[in-house]
Design a protein around this motif. Structure first.
Motif, mmCIF file in Angstrom:
data_model
loop_
_atom_site.group_PDB
_atom_site.id
_atom_site.type_symbol
_atom_site.label_atom_id
_atom_site.label_comp_id
_atom_site.label_asym_id
_atom_site.label_seq_id
_atom_site.Cartn_x
_atom_site.Cartn_y
_atom_site.Cartn_z
ATOM 1 N N LEU A 1 0.812 -1.210 0.000
ATOM 2 C CA LEU A 1 0.000 0.000 0.000
ATOM 3 C C LEU A 1 0.848 1.263 0.000
ATOM 4 O O LEU A 1 0.328 2.359 -0.209
ATOM 5 C CB LEU A 1 -0.920 0.029 1.224
ATOM 6 C CG LEU A 1 -2.265 -0.691 1.121
ATOM 7 C CD1 LEU A 1 -2.071 -2.181 0.900
ATOM 8 C CD2 LEU A 1 -3.098 -0.447 2.379
ATOM 9 N N ARG A 2 2.142 1.128 0.243
ATOM 10 C CA ARG A 2 2.983 2.312 0.431
ATOM 11 C C ARG A 2 3.395 2.973 -0.884
ATOM 12 O O ARG A 2 3.555 4.188 -0.947
ATOM 13 C CB ARG A 2 4.248 1.938 1.203
ATOM 14 C CG ARG A 2 4.012 1.345 2.577
ATOM 15 C CD ARG A 2 5.337 1.000 3.233
ATOM 16 N NE ARG A 2 5.163 0.361 4.523
ATOM 17 C CZ ARG A 2 5.024 -0.942 4.686
ATOM 18 N NH1 ARG A 2 5.027 -1.742 3.626
ATOM 19 N NH2 ARG A 2 4.881 -1.457 5.890
ATOM 20 N N LEU B 1 -4.879 3.877 0.063
ATOM 21 C CA LEU B 1 -5.050 4.055 1.502
ATOM 22 C C LEU B 1 -5.561 2.758 2.122
ATOM 23 O O LEU B 1 -6.208 1.954 1.445
ATOM 24 C CB LEU B 1 -6.047 5.184 1.790
ATOM 25 C CG LEU B 1 -5.750 6.548 1.167
ATOM 26 C CD1 LEU B 1 -6.801 7.562 1.624
ATOM 27 C CD2 LEU B 1 -4.361 7.029 1.521
ATOM 28 N N PRO B 2 -5.294 2.530 3.400
ATOM 29 C CA PRO B 2 -5.829 1.338 4.058
ATOM 30 C C PRO B 2 -7.353 1.302 3.983
ATOM 31 O O PRO B 2 -8.020 2.342 3.991
ATOM 32 C CB PRO B 2 -5.356 1.493 5.514
ATOM 33 C CG PRO B 2 -4.141 2.349 5.418
ATOM 34 C CD PRO B 2 -4.419 3.317 4.307
ATOM 35 N N ALA B 3 -7.894 0.104 3.912
ATOM 36 C CA ALA B 3 -9.346 -0.078 3.842
ATOM 37 C C ALA B 3 -9.691 -1.436 4.433
ATOM 38 O O ALA B 3 -8.811 -2.263 4.698
ATOM 39 C CB ALA B 3 -9.835 0.018 2.398
ATOM 40 N N ARG C 1 5.535 12.682 -6.990
ATOM 41 C CA ARG C 1 5.390 11.400 -6.301
ATOM 42 C C ARG C 1 5.784 11.535 -4.829
ATOM 43 O O ARG C 1 5.125 10.987 -3.948
ATOM 44 C CB ARG C 1 6.241 10.331 -6.984
ATOM 45 C CG ARG C 1 5.839 8.910 -6.571
ATOM 46 C CD ARG C 1 6.876 7.860 -6.928
ATOM 47 N NE ARG C 1 7.289 7.795 -8.297
ATOM 48 C CZ ARG C 1 6.991 6.792 -9.139
ATOM 49 N NH1 ARG C 1 6.248 5.783 -8.738
ATOM 50 N NH2 ARG C 1 7.458 6.797 -10.377
ATOM 51 N N LEU C 2 6.857 12.274 -4.563
ATOM 52 C CA LEU C 2 7.309 12.460 -3.189
ATOM 53 C C LEU C 2 6.281 13.235 -2.374
ATOM 54 O O LEU C 2 6.029 12.916 -1.202
ATOM 55 C CB LEU C 2 8.655 13.182 -3.177
ATOM 56 C CG LEU C 2 9.270 13.469 -1.801
ATOM 57 C CD1 LEU C 2 9.457 12.178 -1.003
ATOM 58 C CD2 LEU C 2 10.601 14.208 -1.957
ATOM 59 N N VAL C 3 5.675 14.249 -2.977
ATOM 60 C CA VAL C 3 4.635 15.020 -2.291
ATOM 61 C C VAL C 3 3.504 14.099 -1.832
ATOM 62 O O VAL C 3 3.075 14.131 -0.674
ATOM 63 C CB VAL C 3 4.083 16.128 -3.217
ATOM 64 C CG1 VAL C 3 2.774 16.694 -2.661
ATOM 65 C CG2 VAL C 3 5.101 17.247 -3.370
ATOM 66 N N VAL C 4 3.018 13.258 -2.741
ATOM 67 C CA VAL C 4 1.902 12.371 -2.404
ATOM 68 C C VAL C 4 2.345 11.304 -1.399
ATOM 69 O O VAL C 4 1.591 10.935 -0.495
ATOM 70 C CB VAL C 4 1.324 11.727 -3.677
ATOM 71 C CG1 VAL C 4 0.230 10.724 -3.333
ATOM 72 C CG2 VAL C 4 0.774 12.809 -4.603
ATOM 73 N N ARG D 1 0.386 10.900 2.094
ATOM 74 C CA ARG D 1 -0.495 9.731 2.144
ATOM 75 C C ARG D 1 -0.949 9.343 3.550
ATOM 76 O O ARG D 1 -2.165 9.238 3.805
ATOM 77 C CB ARG D 1 0.183 8.549 1.445
ATOM 78 C CG ARG D 1 -0.597 7.249 1.528
ATOM 79 C CD ARG D 1 0.171 6.095 0.890
ATOM 80 N NE ARG D 1 -0.373 4.839 1.343
ATOM 81 C CZ ARG D 1 0.024 4.206 2.440
ATOM 82 N NH1 ARG D 1 0.979 4.723 3.191
ATOM 83 N NH2 ARG D 1 -0.533 3.072 2.796
ATOM 84 N N PRO D 2 -0.050 9.097 4.518
ATOM 85 C CA PRO D 2 -0.546 8.689 5.841
ATOM 86 C C PRO D 2 -1.372 9.772 6.521
ATOM 87 O O PRO D 2 -2.317 9.472 7.252
ATOM 88 C CB PRO D 2 0.736 8.375 6.625
ATOM 89 C CG PRO D 2 1.818 9.084 5.900
ATOM 90 C CD PRO D 2 1.423 9.115 4.467
ATOM 91 N N HIS D 3 -1.045 11.034 6.258
ATOM 92 C CA HIS D 3 -1.794 12.130 6.872
ATOM 93 C C HIS D 3 -3.182 12.267 6.252
ATOM 94 O O HIS D 3 -4.155 12.581 6.950
ATOM 95 C CB HIS D 3 -1.011 13.433 6.729
ATOM 96 C CG HIS D 3 0.352 13.384 7.341
ATOM 97 N ND1 HIS D 3 0.551 13.373 8.710
ATOM 98 C CD2 HIS D 3 1.586 13.304 6.779
ATOM 99 C CE1 HIS D 3 1.845 13.310 8.969
ATOM 100 N NE2 HIS D 3 2.495 13.262 7.819
ATOM 101 N N LEU D 4 -3.282 12.023 4.948
ATOM 102 C CA LEU D 4 -4.593 12.084 4.298
ATOM 103 C C LEU D 4 -5.509 10.986 4.824
ATOM 104 O O LEU D 4 -6.722 11.186 4.961
ATOM 105 C CB LEU D 4 -4.440 11.966 2.782
ATOM 106 C CG LEU D 4 -3.674 13.097 2.095
ATOM 107 C CD1 LEU D 4 -3.708 12.912 0.585
ATOM 108 C CD2 LEU D 4 -4.231 14.455 2.490
#
Length: 256
Positions: free
Chosen positions: A102-103, A140-142, A165-168, A172-175
């Motif tokens: 997922l990462r 994202l986890p689901a 890509r680095l921005v996302v 990612r974990p914060h979103l």
């Protein structure tokens, strides 16, 4: 040379997260998050989707294209939709399902050249030959059997960069946390501490206090104290009732 972000990028990352936490919750991702992503990364559209793969149901399809917003929720089961026939063989779409990773932030171009992309059955049958030329996907986890993704699309021009890509990847974990926080606020779910959530998740699996204590390396009396706090904060009188109130909104997976 490793990609780095500017001070402006880092400030905007924080702004996207803060705006998302302040925005009015809805049953998808807060719109402020999609607005922020569109401002932070040049693209034609940004979206948030959640699908129930085993039952072939499109649960959430949320997109922002320019200033146009669209949100479709709980669509009827569409077992004959071409997406279900072609998504597994379309490598960027099924990457997380196939690998369990997922990462990784995935680009179409990680798997296909533009010519190869346009010749895939997915492009022809699902998108009718008019899909985005460039797409970036963050998973994202689901809950088991579901896929939950952030999508960024470009119809033309250059591909997404390693900076994008680095921005996302950093966001990612914060979103995911912003999404969970919005669902808690929307559904009136009580806020528990991280440890209380861990205890309740294990209790929801039918674990005894002794099992939970061993799993979390704490004492049985500490588990009891956490359960007392959980009952106080949720107003529930049983583990099952507390879990029914809180756990369904978590869908917690491995953020990594």
């Amino acid at each position: 040379m490793a990609e780095t972000l500017s001070d402006w990028d880092l400030r905007r990352l924080v702004t996207v997260i803060e705006d998302g936490r302040r925005d009015d919750p809805n049953r998808a991702m807060p719109w402020a998050v999609l607005d922020g992503l569109l401002d932070l990364i040049h693209c034609d559209a940004v979206g948030f989707t959640e699908f129930d793969v085993p039952h072939k149901v499109f649960l959430t399809e949320q997109f922002l294209e320019g200033h146009e917003r669209s949100l479709a929720l709980d669509n009827d089961q569409e077992t004959d939709h071409p997406y279900w026939r072609f998504h597994h063989d379309f490598l960027p779409c099924s990457y997380a399902e196939r690998t369990g990773d997922l990462r990784r932030i995935v680009l179409h171009s990680d798997f296909y050249s533009p010519a190869e992309l346009h010749n895939t059955p997915f492009f022809a049958e699902v998108w009718g030959g008019h899909g985005p030329t460039h797409r970036m996907v963050a998973t994202l986890p689901a809950a088991p059997g579901r896929t939950r993704r952030i999508l960024l699309d470009r119809d033309s021009g250059p591909d997404f960069s390693e900076r994008d890509r680095l921005v996302v990847q950093l966001l990612r974990p914060h979103l995911y946390e912003v999404y969970l926080d919005a669902q808690r606020r929307l559904n009136g779910v009580p806020r528990l501490s991280d440890r209380e959530l861990q205890v309740l998740q294990l209790a929801a699996q039918g674990r005894s206090n002794a099992d939970i204590a061993r799993e979390l390396f704490i004492s049985v009396s500490t588990v009891r104290k956490h359960m007392e706090h959980i009952f106080d904060r949720t107003g529930a009188r049983s583990r099952a009732a507390a879990a029914a109130l809180v756990v369904p909104h978590l869908n917690v997976g491995n953020l990594g």
